[in-house]
Each structure stands twice: as C-alpha cells, then as structure tokens.
Motif scaffolding. Structure first.
Motif, PDB file in Angstrom:
ATOM      1  N   CYS A  70      -0.721   1.262  -4.556  1.00 37.44           N
ATOM      2  CA  CYS A  70       0.349   1.919  -5.310  1.00 37.44           C
ATOM      3  C   CYS A  70       0.853   3.187  -4.649  1.00 37.44           C
ATOM      4  CB  CYS A  70      -0.062   2.214  -6.750  1.00 37.44           C
ATOM      5  SG  CYS A  70      -1.207   3.570  -6.960  1.00 37.44           S
ATOM      6  N   THR A  71      -0.006   3.921  -3.926  1.00 46.34           N
ATOM      7  CA  THR A  71       0.406   5.223  -3.432  1.00 46.34           C
ATOM      8  C   THR A  71      -0.130   5.477  -2.035  1.00 46.34           C
ATOM      9  OG1 THR A  71       0.258   6.046  -5.709  1.00 46.34           O
ATOM     10  CG2 THR A  71       0.491   7.699  -3.985  1.00 46.34           C
ATOM     11  N   LYS A  80      13.352  10.248   2.809  1.00 41.28           N
ATOM     12  CA  LYS A  80      13.165  10.170   1.355  1.00 41.28           C
ATOM     13  C   LYS A  80      13.383  11.555   0.763  1.00 41.28           C
ATOM     14  CE  LYS A  80      11.525   5.918   1.482  1.00 41.28           C
ATOM     15  NZ  LYS A  80      12.284   4.804   0.929  1.00 41.28           N
ATOM     16  N   THR A 137      10.916   7.111  -4.022  1.00 41.39           N
ATOM     17  CA  THR A 137      10.747   5.755  -3.498  1.00 41.39           C
ATOM     18  C   THR A 137      11.345   4.771  -4.494  1.00 41.39           C
ATOM     19  OG1 THR A 137       8.520   5.607  -4.472  1.00 41.39           O
ATOM     20  CG2 THR A 137       8.660   6.250  -2.148  1.00 41.39           C
ATOM     21  N   GLU A 138      11.646   3.594  -3.998  1.00 39.42           N
ATOM     22  CA  GLU A 138      12.175   2.537  -4.853  1.00 39.42           C
ATOM     23  C   GLU A 138      11.032   1.895  -5.642  1.00 39.42           C
ATOM     24  OE1 GLU A 138      15.401   2.008  -5.212  1.00 39.42           O
ATOM     25  OE2 GLU A 138      15.852   3.523  -3.694  1.00 39.42           O
ATOM     26  N   ASP A 139      11.371   1.176  -6.707  1.00 38.51           N
ATOM     27  CA  ASP A 139      10.364   0.545  -7.567  1.00 38.51           C
ATOM     28  C   ASP A 139       9.440  -0.408  -6.811  1.00 38.51           C
ATOM     29  OD1 ASP A 139      11.150   1.894  -9.825  1.00 38.51           O
ATOM     30  OD2 ASP A 139      12.359   0.251 -10.619  1.00 38.51           O
ATOM     31  N   ASP A 140       9.939  -1.045  -5.751  1.00 31.11           N
ATOM     32  CA  ASP A 140       9.122  -2.013  -5.025  1.00 31.11           C
ATOM     33  C   ASP A 140       8.425  -1.408  -3.807  1.00 31.11           C
ATOM     34  OD1 ASP A 140      11.429  -1.691  -3.525  1.00 31.11           O
ATOM     35  OD2 ASP A 140      11.606  -3.811  -3.012  1.00 31.11           O
ATOM     36  N   GLU A 141       8.478  -0.075  -3.665  1.00 31.62           N
ATOM     37  CA  GLU A 141       7.794   0.619  -2.574  1.00 31.62           C
ATOM     38  C   GLU A 141       6.595   1.384  -3.126  1.00 31.62           C
ATOM     39  OE1 GLU A 141      10.983   2.156   0.603  1.00 31.62           O
ATOM     40  OE2 GLU A 141      11.157   3.141  -1.350  1.00 31.62           O
ATOM     41  N   PRO A 142       5.591   1.626  -2.288  1.00 30.66           N
ATOM     42  CA  PRO A 142       4.509   2.505  -2.745  1.00 30.66           C
ATOM     43  C   PRO A 142       5.050   3.913  -3.013  1.00 30.66           C
ATOM     44  CG  PRO A 142       3.844   1.308  -0.770  1.00 30.66           C
ATOM     45  CD  PRO A 142       5.319   1.071  -0.973  1.00 30.66           C
ATOM     46  N   HIS A 183       4.017  -7.105  -7.215  1.00 33.88           N
ATOM     47  CA  HIS A 183       3.112  -7.325  -6.085  1.00 33.88           C
ATOM     48  C   HIS A 183       1.697  -6.917  -6.455  1.00 33.88           C
ATOM     49  CE1 HIS A 183       6.783  -7.868  -3.839  1.00 33.88           C
ATOM     50  NE2 HIS A 183       7.183  -6.676  -4.247  1.00 33.88           N
TER      51      HIS A 183
END
Length: 127
Positions: free
Chosen positions: A7-8, A31, A49-54, A122
């Motif tokens: 997640c991070t 970013k 970050t975008e929702d689908d990025e860590p 994911h």
C-alpha cells in the motif's frame, strides 16, 4: 480468509526539514505535495498518488535514511502470523496501530490496517 497488498512506499528521511525533503521527492517523482505535516507532529509528509498507485509517504526519522514498504491488511494479526511463517520477525507494535517487521533479508517493513477507503482491486487473498 484475509487480504493484503502493498500500500505504501515510505521514504525515511533523517533530516531537520521534512518540507525540503518533500519538495525534492515531489519534483523528482513528478508528484505534488499533499501535506508536509500529515498528523500534526511534523513526522509525516505525503505526495499525491492515484487510487491505483501505492501511497508515497515521507517519514522524519532518527535512523539512517532508507526506503521501506507498508503492507496493508484487513486482518492485522493474521497477516503478521502469515509473514512470520515465511520467516519475518515482529520488531515493535507502534501506537497500537501497526507492526514493524523484519524480513529474513534484514529489511524492515510495516504491516498496517487499510489506508484507503477502497481496499482493492490489487489485493491478495490468503486462506
């Protein structure tokens, strides 16, 4: 059954100026800075970050600068136990919210509760 996922990405910064570190990484990664004081204690800054990025989090630390990963899960104890079976060790339970772990390779990482409203897509399912 429980779920987990990366997640991070946490950039640990041994610095007096987390704002300066956030500005550097903001420009380096393209970013924008969301906040330079996420919790009001001067320890955490976040980049957009975008929702689908860590999530990209900067953390002011006393130890040497490094990068570590956070794994989020909907069952903290089950995920920590799963990772222990793989050879990881518990290091510390922090703020009664997350576990600092150490991989067999010596790398530190954290196991945390879900960090975003949406806990997918994911994710891994563990029995």
């Amino acid at each position: 059954m429980h779920h987990s996922r990366l997640c991070t990405i946490v950039i640990d910064c041994q610095t007096d100026s987390l704002a300066a570190a956030a500005a550097f990484w903001s420009h380096a990664l393209g970013k924008s800075v969301v906040t330079v004081d996420q919790d009001g204690d001067g320890k955490y800054a976040e980049l957009a970050t975008e929702d689908d990025e860590p999530i990209i989090l900067l953390q002011r630390v006393d130890h040497d600068s490094r990068v570590h990963l956070d794994i989020e899960t909907d069952d903290l104890e089950a995920e920590v136990a799963r990772l222990e079976k793989l050879g990881a060790q518990r290091v510390a339970f922090v703020r009664e919210r997350w576990w600092v772990m150490q991989a067999p390779s010596g790398h530190r990482f954290c196991v945390v509760r879900p960090q975003r409203d949406r806990f997918g897509p994911h994710l891994n399912r563990w029995e």
